[in-house]
Scaffold this active site. Structure first.
Site, short mmCIF file in Angstrom:
data_model
loop_
_atom_site.label_atom_id
_atom_site.label_comp_id
_atom_site.label_asym_id
_atom_site.label_seq_id
_atom_site.Cartn_x
_atom_site.Cartn_y
_atom_site.Cartn_z
N CYS A 78 0.65 -3.92 -3.12
CA CYS A 78 -0.46 -4.59 -3.81
C CYS A 78 -0.05 -4.97 -5.25
CB CYS A 78 -1.72 -3.71 -3.77
SG CYS A 78 -3.21 -4.59 -4.25
N HIS A 170 -2.13 -1.35 1.51
CA HIS A 170 -1.83 -0.01 1.00
C HIS A 170 -1.56 0.99 2.13
CE1 HIS A 170 -3.12 -0.90 -3.12
NE2 HIS A 170 -4.11 -1.58 -2.59
N GLU A 172 -0.20 3.68 1.87
CA GLU A 172 -0.36 5.03 1.31
C GLU A 172 -1.79 5.54 1.43
OE1 GLU A 172 0.00 2.26 -0.35
OE2 GLU A 172 -1.21 2.24 -2.18
#
Lengths: 195, 294
Positions: A78, A170, A172
């Site tokens: 991002c 994302h 994560e």
């Protein structure tokens, strides 16, 4: 294997956790000295304007750019994708400017338009990836040396250029560590370059 | 399937703000100063809390003209405040396209019993809390981010410290409880058992937890990070100081490097006067904002 996460601002901890999940040794990077011995570096999600300013102020922009040029793998999610891009739409100055891509910031709209969806990523086996897009950028132009790894509704959202990897979304924020594993494999295949 | 407004998307937005500073602004010019200084977001207001305090009367959602002016001025996220329990103000802010709504005790509450059902919204909410029970009640209603209430517009950090210490201390206590003790603790704190169980498992709140209400200096911001805040809201502290741009930059850098005391010393030099501030004991109970909401 020591993999850094740029820790100036953003969702640093989530990247650290995903790296721990795959057995890597994460290092939070706030100063140039923290880069020593790294086999790769993740540029996390956050606000690209904030992270870009702090990278300049704390003299991280040049050393990280040198790392990328020397072949050490870098992965931007991002905001990290924006930091890596050679060109940012709207005339904003580029940051690292390493990747041969042009990006548009907040290109899916404001926060109420942020979304998650299933996405197939080339080179990542095991079925689609749950991709979380938050005020996400997308890639509007790619250079000839850039491989497109994923698209969403005709927009390029994941790219690789040799040792450089970037996603609009994302990984994560999910428990799925396949993209971190993919990046760790890039790091393993490269020679350690940071002194 | 494409899904908007999921809790992952709403909470994730707050995760992206971590380690950053969110600044109160009242016009496009201030918003640009904030963005230039490295703010991760701005809170668009008609008046900063210190001026709301001074003005008295009923404080309401800002004029949409101000909010749109700020949204058009910057590329970073824009937040705005709705009154506690004011469903329609929140819907209006969502319709305007703000990125985050603060259901805030700084404005005069619209409902003396109930907060907004935030789960109904696509836009995420941040809410203030003085302790773990209050934080988990707001999360149960759908808040995607928590902040301390502190005592807004005072430039006095003591209440924010108290609220952060309450939350962190109660989390540590919960981590050492057995599951049967947790049921009783959920009753004591007045919060759902399931959320308390999640806190025990995670060792933290299930959402991002920022500091707010009284941050006036770079050292204040660093103190809140030291106490476990994920980031910092600065309200009156920046634009009530003598040199807002310099102050804003110093607070951003002190938040990132909150353990680098030598650096914070440098950042604190020659900043000019901070906002004057109010000693809490001189505030009447009726002038305290943190007691609004439950």
């Amino acid at each position: 294997m020591r993999i850094g996460v740029l820790g100036l601002q953003g969702d640093v901890q989530e990247h650290v956790e995903r790296l721990q999940d795959i057995g890597a040794d994460p290092v939070i990077v706030k100063r140039p000295a923290d880069l020593a011995g790294l086999r790769g570096l993740i540029l996390p999600g956050g606000e690209s304007t904030t992270i870009g300013k702090l990278m300049r102020k704390y003299e991280l922009l040049e050393p990280v750019r040198d790392m990328g040029r020397a072949g050490v793998p870098l992965y931007g999610t991002c905001a990290g994708m924006i930091l890596l891009a050679r060109e940012i739409e709207g005339g904003e100055d580029p940051h690292l400017g390493l990747m041969n891509i042009r990006v548009a910031r907040n290109s899916f709209g404001r926060q109420k338009d942020s979304f998650e969806t299933d996405l197939s990523v080339r080179g990542v086996d095991g079925g689609p990836f749950r991709a979380v897009f938050i005020r996400a950028p997308h890639v509007t132009e790619v250079g000839p040396d850039v491989e497109v790894l994923a698209e969403f509704e005709g927009r390029v959202v994941a790219v690789r250029q040799g040792n450089l990897l970037a996603t609009s979304f994302h990984p994560e924020l999910t428990e799925d560590s396949r993209l971190h594993r993919y990046f760790a494999e890039m790091a393993e295949a490269s020679t350690p370059a940071v002194q | 399937m494409v899904e908007v407004g999921t809790s992952r998307v709403k909470r994730g937005m707050a995760e992206m703000q971590k380690g950053g500073v969110i600044m109160d602004v009242v016009n496009a010019e201030q918003a640009k100063i904030a963005e230039e200084a490295g703010a991760v977001a701005v809170m668009a207001l008609e008046r900063v809390p210190a001026d709301i305090r001074a003005a008295g009367g009923v404080a309401r959602m800002a004029d949409p003209t101000v909010i749109e002016e700020v949204m058009n001025a910057v590329s970073i996220p824009v937040m705005a405040k709705a009154r506690i329990g004011h469903y329609v103000e929140a819907k209006v802010l969502e319709a305007l396209g703000v990125d985050y709504i603060d259901e805030s005790e700084v404005l005069t509450p619209a409902d003396d019993k109930f907060h907004i059902n935030k789960k109904e919204f696509t836009v995420p909410f941040v809410c203030g809390a003085r302790d773990l029970g209050e934080a988990l009640r707001r999360i149960a209603e759908g808040a995607s981010m928590i902040r301390t209430k502190g005592e807004a517009g005072t430039g006095n950090i003591v209440e924010a410290v108290k609220h952060m210490r309450n939350v962190m201390g109660q989390i540590r206590k919960v981590q050492n409880m057995s599951e049967d003790e947790l049921v009783a603790e959920a009753k004591n704190l007045g919060c759902p058992y399931e959320l308390l169980l999640e806190v025990k498992r995670l060792g933290r709140l299930p959402v991002v937890n920022f500091a707010a209400g009284g941050v006036a200096t770079p050292a204040d911001a660093a103190l809140m990070m030291h106490l476990g805040a994920d980031g910092v809201f600065v309200g009156s502290g920046i634009f009530k100081s003598e040199n807002p741009a310099k102050y804003a930059r110093a607070i951003v850098e002190a938040t990132t490097h909150y353990t680098d005391y030598k650096l914070i010393a440098e950042l604190s030099k020659g900043l000019g006067a901070p906002m004057k501030g109010i000693e809490l004991s001189t505030l009447a109970e009726s002038e305290r904002l943190a007691v609004r909401g439950w």
